[in-house]
Design an enzyme around this catalytic site. Structure first.
Site, PDB file in Angstrom:
ATOM      1  NE  ARG A  29      72.281  50.627  73.641  1.00 15.52           N
ATOM      2  CZ  ARG A  29      72.306  51.924  73.312  1.00 15.52           C
ATOM      3  NH1 ARG A  29      71.213  52.636  73.413  1.00 15.52           N
ATOM      4  NH2 ARG A  29      73.401  52.485  72.868  1.00 15.52           N
TER       5      ARG A  29
ATOM      6  NE  ARG B   3      77.271  38.910  80.312  1.00 12.92           N
ATOM      7  CZ  ARG B   3      77.800  39.433  79.203  1.00 12.92           C
ATOM      8  NH1 ARG B   3      79.074  39.766  79.165  1.00 12.92           N
ATOM      9  NH2 ARG B   3      77.051  39.605  78.127  1.00 12.92           N
TER      10      ARG B   3
ATOM     11  NE  ARG C  13      76.693  63.688  71.878  1.00  9.06           N
ATOM     12  CZ  ARG C  13      77.512  64.690  72.152  1.00  9.06           C
ATOM     13  NH1 ARG C  13      77.085  65.953  72.123  1.00  9.06           N
ATOM     14  NH2 ARG C  13      78.778  64.455  72.448  1.00  9.06           N
TER      15      ARG C  13
ATOM     16  NE  ARG D 215      82.044  53.521  69.753  1.00  6.42           N
ATOM     17  CZ  ARG D 215      80.831  52.996  69.784  1.00  6.42           C
ATOM     18  NH1 ARG D 215      80.597  51.920  70.501  1.00  6.42           N
ATOM     19  NH2 ARG D 215      79.852  53.531  69.104  1.00  6.42           N
TER      20      ARG D 215
ATOM     21  CD  GLU E  72      82.148  56.247  67.775  1.00  5.69           C
ATOM     22  OE1 GLU E  72      82.386  55.107  67.314  1.00  5.69           O
ATOM     23  OE2 GLU E  72      81.125  56.512  68.440  1.00  5.69           O
TER      24      GLU E  72
ATOM     25  CE1 TYR F  56      72.401  52.350  68.566  1.00  7.47           C
ATOM     26  CE2 TYR F  56      71.139  50.507  69.420  1.00  7.47           C
ATOM     27  CZ  TYR F  56      72.253  50.999  68.789  1.00  7.47           C
ATOM     28  OH  TYR F  56      73.231  50.129  68.377  1.00  7.47           O
TER      29      TYR F  56
ATOM     30  CG  ASP G 175      70.530  46.673  68.859  1.00  7.85           C
ATOM     31  OD1 ASP G 175      71.527  47.290  68.459  1.00  7.85           O
ATOM     32  OD2 ASP G 175      70.387  46.278  70.027  1.00  7.85           O
TER      33      ASP G 175
HETATM   34  P1  FAD Z   1      69.325  54.413  58.522  1.00  3.33           P
HETATM   35  O1  FAD Z   1      70.323  53.330  58.431  1.00  3.33           O
HETATM   36  O2  FAD Z   1      69.741  55.699  59.137  1.00  3.33           O
HETATM   37  O3  FAD Z   1      68.786  54.688  57.044  1.00  3.33           O
HETATM   38  C1  FAD Z   1      67.969  55.779  56.725  1.00  3.33           C
HETATM   39  C2  FAD Z   1      68.270  56.169  55.299  1.00  3.33           C
HETATM   40  O4  FAD Z   1      67.346  57.202  54.891  1.00  3.33           O
HETATM   41  C3  FAD Z   1      69.664  56.765  55.121  1.00  3.33           C
HETATM   42  O5  FAD Z   1      70.367  56.057  54.123  1.00  3.33           O
HETATM   43  C4  FAD Z   1      69.413  58.209  54.733  1.00  3.33           C
HETATM   44  O6  FAD Z   1      70.363  58.713  53.819  1.00  3.33           O
HETATM   45  C5  FAD Z   1      68.036  58.121  54.096  1.00  3.33           C
HETATM   46  N1  FAD Z   1      67.318  59.398  54.092  1.00  3.33           N
HETATM   47  C6  FAD Z   1      67.080  60.194  55.169  1.00  3.33           C
HETATM   48  N2  FAD Z   1      66.443  61.304  54.774  1.00  3.33           N
HETATM   49  C7  FAD Z   1      66.274  61.211  53.430  1.00  3.33           C
HETATM   50  C8  FAD Z   1      65.708  62.071  52.450  1.00  3.33           C
HETATM   51  N3  FAD Z   1      65.199  63.274  52.763  1.00  3.33           N
HETATM   52  N4  FAD Z   1      65.694  61.666  51.168  1.00  3.33           N
HETATM   53  C9  FAD Z   1      66.246  60.484  50.814  1.00  3.33           C
HETATM   54  N5  FAD Z   1      66.809  59.633  51.703  1.00  3.33           N
HETATM   55  C10 FAD Z   1      66.822  59.989  53.001  1.00  3.33           C
HETATM   56  N6  FAD Z   1      72.547  47.839  65.345  1.00  3.33           N
HETATM   57  C11 FAD Z   1      72.939  46.566  65.613  1.00  3.33           C
HETATM   58  O7  FAD Z   1      72.097  45.655  65.582  1.00  3.33           O
HETATM   59  N7  FAD Z   1      74.254  46.271  65.892  1.00  3.33           N
HETATM   60  C12 FAD Z   1      75.208  47.229  65.952  1.00  3.33           C
HETATM   61  O8  FAD Z   1      76.379  46.937  66.205  1.00  3.33           O
HETATM   62  C13 FAD Z   1      74.822  48.586  65.688  1.00  3.33           C
HETATM   63  N8  FAD Z   1      75.735  49.575  65.759  1.00  3.33           N
HETATM   64  C14 FAD Z   1      75.325  50.872  65.573  1.00  3.33           C
HETATM   65  C15 FAD Z   1      76.276  51.883  65.714  1.00  3.33           C
HETATM   66  C16 FAD Z   1      75.883  53.211  65.560  1.00  3.33           C
HETATM   67  C17 FAD Z   1      76.915  54.288  65.712  1.00  3.33           C
HETATM   68  C18 FAD Z   1      74.523  53.515  65.290  1.00  3.33           C
HETATM   69  C19 FAD Z   1      74.067  54.951  65.177  1.00  3.33           C
HETATM   70  C20 FAD Z   1      73.587  52.520  65.124  1.00  3.33           C
HETATM   71  C21 FAD Z   1      73.972  51.180  65.266  1.00  3.33           C
HETATM   72  N9  FAD Z   1      73.066  50.132  65.108  1.00  3.33           N
HETATM   73  C22 FAD Z   1      73.456  48.846  65.374  1.00  3.33           C
HETATM   74  C23 FAD Z   1      71.675  50.402  64.679  1.00  3.33           C
HETATM   75  C24 FAD Z   1      71.509  50.360  63.137  1.00  3.33           C
HETATM   76  O9  FAD Z   1      72.359  51.319  62.558  1.00  3.33           O
HETATM   77  C25 FAD Z   1      70.030  50.639  62.796  1.00  3.33           C
HETATM   78  O10 FAD Z   1      69.235  49.571  63.278  1.00  3.33           O
HETATM   79  C26 FAD Z   1      69.741  50.804  61.319  1.00  3.33           C
HETATM   80  O11 FAD Z   1      70.597  51.737  60.732  1.00  3.33           O
HETATM   81  C27 FAD Z   1      68.298  51.268  61.100  1.00  3.33           C
HETATM   82  O12 FAD Z   1      68.061  51.444  59.729  1.00  3.33           O
HETATM   83  P2  FAD Z   1      67.137  52.627  59.202  1.00  3.33           P
HETATM   84  O13 FAD Z   1      66.865  52.327  57.781  1.00  3.33           O
HETATM   85  O14 FAD Z   1      65.983  52.818  60.109  1.00  3.33           O
HETATM   86  O15 FAD Z   1      68.038  53.951  59.339  1.00  3.33           O
HETATM   87  N1  UDP Z   2      78.937  53.228  78.384  1.00  4.38           N
HETATM   88  C1  UDP Z   2      79.922  53.641  79.263  1.00  4.38           C
HETATM   89  N2  UDP Z   2      81.173  53.107  79.154  1.00  4.38           N
HETATM   90  C2  UDP Z   2      81.506  52.207  78.197  1.00  4.38           C
HETATM   91  C3  UDP Z   2      80.499  51.789  77.302  1.00  4.38           C
HETATM   92  C4  UDP Z   2      79.235  52.330  77.418  1.00  4.38           C
HETATM   93  O1  UDP Z   2      79.660  54.481  80.106  1.00  4.38           O
HETATM   94  O2  UDP Z   2      82.661  51.762  78.140  1.00  4.38           O
HETATM   95  C5  UDP Z   2      77.589  53.819  78.530  1.00  4.38           C
HETATM   96  C6  UDP Z   2      77.424  55.105  77.708  1.00  4.38           C
HETATM   97  O3  UDP Z   2      76.563  55.999  78.395  1.00  4.38           O
HETATM   98  C7  UDP Z   2      76.783  54.588  76.435  1.00  4.38           C
HETATM   99  C8  UDP Z   2      75.856  53.486  76.988  1.00  4.38           C
HETATM  100  O4  UDP Z   2      76.609  52.913  78.059  1.00  4.38           O
HETATM  101  O5  UDP Z   2      76.073  55.595  75.770  1.00  4.38           O
HETATM  102  C9  UDP Z   2      75.452  52.424  75.989  1.00  4.38           C
HETATM  103  O6  UDP Z   2      76.621  51.813  75.482  1.00  4.38           O
HETATM  104  P1  UDP Z   2      76.632  51.013  74.118  1.00  4.38           P
HETATM  105  O7  UDP Z   2      77.953  50.356  73.977  1.00  4.38           O
HETATM  106  O8  UDP Z   2      75.407  50.182  74.005  1.00  4.38           O
HETATM  107  O9  UDP Z   2      76.544  52.197  73.067  1.00  4.38           O
HETATM  108  P2  UDP Z   2      76.847  52.209  71.514  1.00  4.38           P
HETATM  109  O10 UDP Z   2      77.741  51.053  71.177  1.00  4.38           O
HETATM  110  O11 UDP Z   2      75.536  52.133  70.868  1.00  4.38           O
HETATM  111  O12 UDP Z   2      77.518  53.511  71.330  1.00  4.38           O
END
Ligand code: FAD
Ligand code: UDP
Length: 378
Positions: free
Chosen positions: A175, A179, A253, A284, A306, A354, A356
């Site tokens: 991911r 560069r 996680r 971070r 975090e 995961y 996006d």
């Molecule tokens: P979710 O957002 O998890 O929504 C699922 C919903 O279902 C939740 O509100 C939950 O409460 C509900 N639910 C679950 N079980 C039940 C139940 N039994 N009854 C009722 N409700 C329920 N994507 C990006 O493009 N850019 C980013 O910078 C980015 N950063 C991220 C950082 C983190 C830490 C994480 C984990 C993900 C990140 N993502 C990012 C990905 C993004 O969060 C997901 O694409 C998005 O959340 C997917 O939406 P979803 O509806 O599938 O899941």
């Molecule tokens: N990673 C790392 N060092 C960094 C950033 C990322 O080793 O400074 C590795 C780590 O294993 C991480 C993966 O690259 O899980 C993907 O990073 P990304 O930033 O895409 O993860 P997110 O923002 O979704 O946590």
């Protein structure tokens, strides 16, 4: 079709499907969520003490190169011009992340040109003679060589996953680009930004259609036995829970955030700084005000530190853990999906992947398009 439609989950997947069903299929639809807010993990809210908008489940930056996705989601929000740039802290110094020419030159104390740096890193990588990387460590070393891997990847990855990088899937690290220039943008996509008025407003607009009813604080597992049998259910929750964990629990996680408010205009100078040192317990620090440089500065800031750990019962699932054991458990559940072909399944919790935001949007637009074609036999 006159069947009632119930969507479980008001995250991005549920919201896109509800919006499409309401607008495109012109059908009433109810969306439930067990949380007390819509938007799933993309939710953001204003911190009452500082007035700063915080991403409750960690930084979310929208980015895509898919025109259909961009045009679709831009119907519900305007965007600011934010571009994500991340730095990483290692042994008291700050470096660009993902690894670029600044990272390479600063780490080695050199002044290499792009061509020289490429040859240098290729020579470092070749020392270990890895032809077919089988895990994250081998993949990273084959891309950047051992010294940069040990400095910037190994410690961070150990904290993030609590697994030896040799046990993790190589795809996790791909991911991140490598560069050989000074481009320090985190994403390469055509469109990028943060919703100008926040994610909350964006989701409110998606779900504010007269055909859509939202019921919060409602858990599928509390109501599933009482819904009418002709209901078309769209489920976006966890796959193992749906099948009552009969093959065991999938590992996730989760992250804990500690929130600090500071009476200064800028705490760290960037929205995200990673910590590569294994002895620093957090992975971070997010400083949310940097996501909205266009907003008025209050002279205060709020940061989230975090910390990553394995999710226990009741914890929020954040990252699926890509190991062979989990893949095997997932596949056992996945087969059962075909025995439930009256239910539509979607979302990151179901797919144990995961995703996006742009991929989530696309998948759910397509799902409803297929449903429409099926209903009207196009
Ligand atoms: P979710 O957002 O998890 O929504 C699922 C919903 O279902 C939740 O509100 C939950 O409460 C509900 N639910 C679950 N079980 C039940 C139940 N039994 N009854 C009722 N409700 C329920 N994507 C990006 O493009 N850019 C980013 O910078 C980015 N950063 C991220 C950082 C983190 C830490 C994480 C984990 C993900 C990140 N993502 C990012 C990905 C993004 O969060 C997901 O694409 C998005 O959340 C997917 O939406 P979803 O509806 O599938 O899941
Ligand atoms: N990673 C790392 N060092 C960094 C950033 C990322 O080793 O400074 C590795 C780590 O294993 C991480 C993966 O690259 O899980 C993907 O990073 P990304 O930033 O895409 O993860 P997110 O923002 O979704 O946590």
């Amino acid at each position: 079709m006159s069947r009632p439609i119930l969507i479980v989950g008001a995250g991005l997947s549920g919201a896109v499907m509800a919006e499409r069903i309401a607008n495109d299929l012109d059908r009433p639809v109810t969306v439930i969520d067990k949380r007390n807010h819509i938007g799933g993990n993309c939710w953001s809210e204003i911190d009452s003490e500082t007035g700063i908008e915080c991403h409750k489940y960690g930084s979310h930056i929208f980015h895509t190169s898919n025109r259909e996705v961009w045009e679709y989601i831009s119907r519900f929000t305007e965007w600011n011009t934010y571009q994500h740039r991340v730095w990483t802290s290692y042994q008291g110094r700050i470096y660009s992340m993902p690894i670029n020419l600044q990272t390479i030159n600063s780490y080695y104390g050199l002044n290499l040109t792009p061509e020289e740096a490429k040859a240098f890193i290729q020579a470092e990588a070749a020392k270990e003679n890895i032809t077919e990387p089988r895990n994250l460590e081998e993949k990273a070393i084959s891309l950047i060589g051992r010294p940069l891997y040990e400095a910037f990847i190994r410690g961070y990855t150990l904290k993030q996953w609590e697994k030896d990088p040799r046990e993790l899937d190589p795809s996790i690290i791909t991911r991140l680009p490598v560069r050989y220039n000074y481009n320090n943008r985190y994403f390469n996509d055509t469109w990028e930004g943060i919703p100008l008025h926040g994610y909350a407003k964006m989701f409110e607009r998606m779900l504010s259609h007269p055909n859509i009813t939202v019921q919060l604080n409602t858990d599928w597992f509390d109501i599933r036995d009482s819904i009418s049998p002709d209901t078309l259910v769209i489920y976006t929750g966890p796959i193992d829970q749906f099948f009552d964990y009969r093959f065991g629990r999938l590992e996730w996680r989760t992250v804990d955030f500690t929130i600090e408010r500071h009476n200064c205009a800028d705490y760290q100078g960037a929205s995200v700084i990673n910590s590569a040192d294994p002895e620093t317990p957090y992975t971070r620090i997010h400083e949310f005000k940097h996501y909205h440089p266009e907003r008025e500065d209050t002279g205060k800031t709020v940061i989230y530190r975090e910390y990553s750990r394995f999710a226990g019962e009741g914890d929020e699932p954040y990252y699926p853990v890509s190991t062979e054991i989990n893949k095997n458990i997932y596949n056992k559940y996945k087969i059962l999906e075909y025995e439930n072909d009256n239910i539509i399944f979607s979302g990151r919790l179901w797919l144990y992947r995961y995703l996006d935001m742009d991929v989530s949007i696309k998948e759910n637009i397509i799902k409803i398009r297929l449903l429409k074609n099926k209903l009207y036999e196009k």
